[in-house]
Scaffold this motif. Sequence first.
Motif, PDB file in Angstrom:
ATOM      1  N   LYS A   1      -4.110 -15.825   1.784  1.00 65.50           N
ATOM      2  CA  LYS A   1      -4.952 -16.007   2.681  1.00 65.50           C
ATOM      3  C   LYS A   1      -4.954 -14.575   3.043  1.00 65.50           C
ATOM      4  N   VAL A   2      -3.398 -14.601   3.628  1.00 66.21           N
ATOM      5  CA  VAL A   2      -2.616 -13.088   4.435  1.00 66.21           C
ATOM      6  C   VAL A   2      -2.849 -11.984   3.699  1.00 66.21           C
TER       7      VAL A   2
ATOM      8  N   PRO B   1      -9.114  -1.458   0.441  1.00 59.72           N
ATOM      9  CA  PRO B   1      -9.438  -2.245  -0.708  1.00 59.72           C
ATOM     10  C   PRO B   1      -8.134  -1.326  -1.492  1.00 59.72           C
ATOM     11  N   ASN B   2      -6.760  -1.563  -1.231  1.00 58.85           N
ATOM     12  CA  ASN B   2      -6.346  -0.798  -2.358  1.00 58.85           C
ATOM     13  C   ASN B   2      -4.719  -1.543  -2.263  1.00 58.85           C
ATOM     14  N   LYS B   3      -4.862  -2.427  -3.040  1.00 58.71           N
ATOM     15  CA  LYS B   3      -3.670  -3.252  -3.409  1.00 58.71           C
ATOM     16  C   LYS B   3      -2.271  -3.208  -3.291  1.00 58.71           C
ATOM     17  N   GLU B   4      -1.726  -1.562  -3.286  1.00 60.85           N
ATOM     18  CA  GLU B   4      -0.435  -1.677  -2.784  1.00 60.85           C
ATOM     19  C   GLU B   4      -0.732  -1.095  -1.173  1.00 60.85           C
ATOM     20  N   ASP B   5      -1.837  -0.714  -1.033  1.00 62.08           N
ATOM     21  CA  ASP B   5      -1.767  -0.300   1.173  1.00 62.08           C
ATOM     22  C   ASP B   5      -1.682  -1.837   1.464  1.00 62.08           C
TER      23      ASP B   5
ATOM     24  N   ASP C   1       1.709  -3.429   1.761  1.00 63.86           N
ATOM     25  CA  ASP C   1       2.200  -3.519   2.615  1.00 63.86           C
ATOM     26  C   ASP C   1       2.097  -3.968   3.996  1.00 63.86           C
ATOM     27  N   ILE C   2       0.651  -4.462   4.524  1.00 64.85           N
ATOM     28  CA  ILE C   2       0.331  -4.423   5.340  1.00 64.85           C
ATOM     29  C   ILE C   2       0.469  -6.200   5.498  1.00 64.85           C
ATOM     30  N   ALA C   3       0.310  -6.729   4.612  1.00 64.92           N
ATOM     31  CA  ALA C   3       0.383  -8.619   4.739  1.00 64.92           C
ATOM     32  C   ALA C   3       2.235  -8.382   4.847  1.00 64.92           C
ATOM     33  N   GLN C   4       2.671  -8.062   4.026  1.00 63.40           N
ATOM     34  CA  GLN C   4       4.283  -7.219   4.958  1.00 63.40           C
ATOM     35  C   GLN C   4       4.794  -7.423   5.319  1.00 63.40           C
TER      36      GLN C   4
ATOM     37  N   CYS D   1      -4.509  -4.602  10.195  1.00 66.16           N
ATOM     38  CA  CYS D   1      -5.478  -4.281   8.500  1.00 66.16           C
ATOM     39  C   CYS D   1      -6.085  -2.722   9.863  1.00 66.16           C
ATOM     40  N   LEU D   2      -6.527  -3.212  11.372  1.00 69.06           N
ATOM     41  CA  LEU D   2      -7.705  -2.394  11.889  1.00 69.06           C
ATOM     42  C   LEU D   2      -6.536  -1.319  12.582  1.00 69.06           C
TER      43      LEU D   2
END
Length: 147
Positions: free
Chosen positions: A28-29, A38-42, A45-48, A79-80
Motif C-alpha cells: 500500500k505504501v 512515477p519512478n520506481k527507484e524513487d 526510496d520514499i517507501a523505505q 512524497c510531497l
Amino acid sequence: MEEQDFINDLRAGKQFAYGKLLDLFQQKVFATCISFVPNKEDAEDIAQDVFVEVFNSINKFKGNSKLSTWIYRITTNKCLEFIRKKNTKKRFAFLQSIMGNEIPMDKTKYFTEMNHPGVLLENKQKSETLFKAINQLPRCPACGFYA
C-alpha cells in the motif's frame, strides 16, 4: 490481533510486529508512493523512508485515527517533501545556469555576503542581464503576468 495490541507490540520494539507491519503495509505504501512519484527507484526510496519514520515515531502515534490512516499521512507527506526538494533542485540548477557556476552546489554551506566593490558590480551586471531577459518575456494580456 487487535490493532491496539499490534501498536503496543510496535511500541515495545517486538521484531515480529515490525515484520507484520511490513507485510501489511509495504504494498500500500509503495502504491501510494508510485502514484506521486512515477519512478520506481524513487518510490522505493520514499517507501523505505516512510517505514523508518513509522519505526522512529510510533510512540508519537496518538490513536486518534487508524494506524493505516496515520501511515498513509506519513507516506503522502514524504512524497510531497520529495517533490518539493526535487523542484527546488531544478530551480537552483536553473538559477545556476543563468548566473554561472560560482554558486556552490553544496547547500550545506551558507552563502556569505560579499561587499567587495568588484563583486557588487559583477552581481549588479548579472542582475541587470537577468531582469532584461525577464522583461523581454511575453506577458499575458488578461492578467499581466509573464507567460
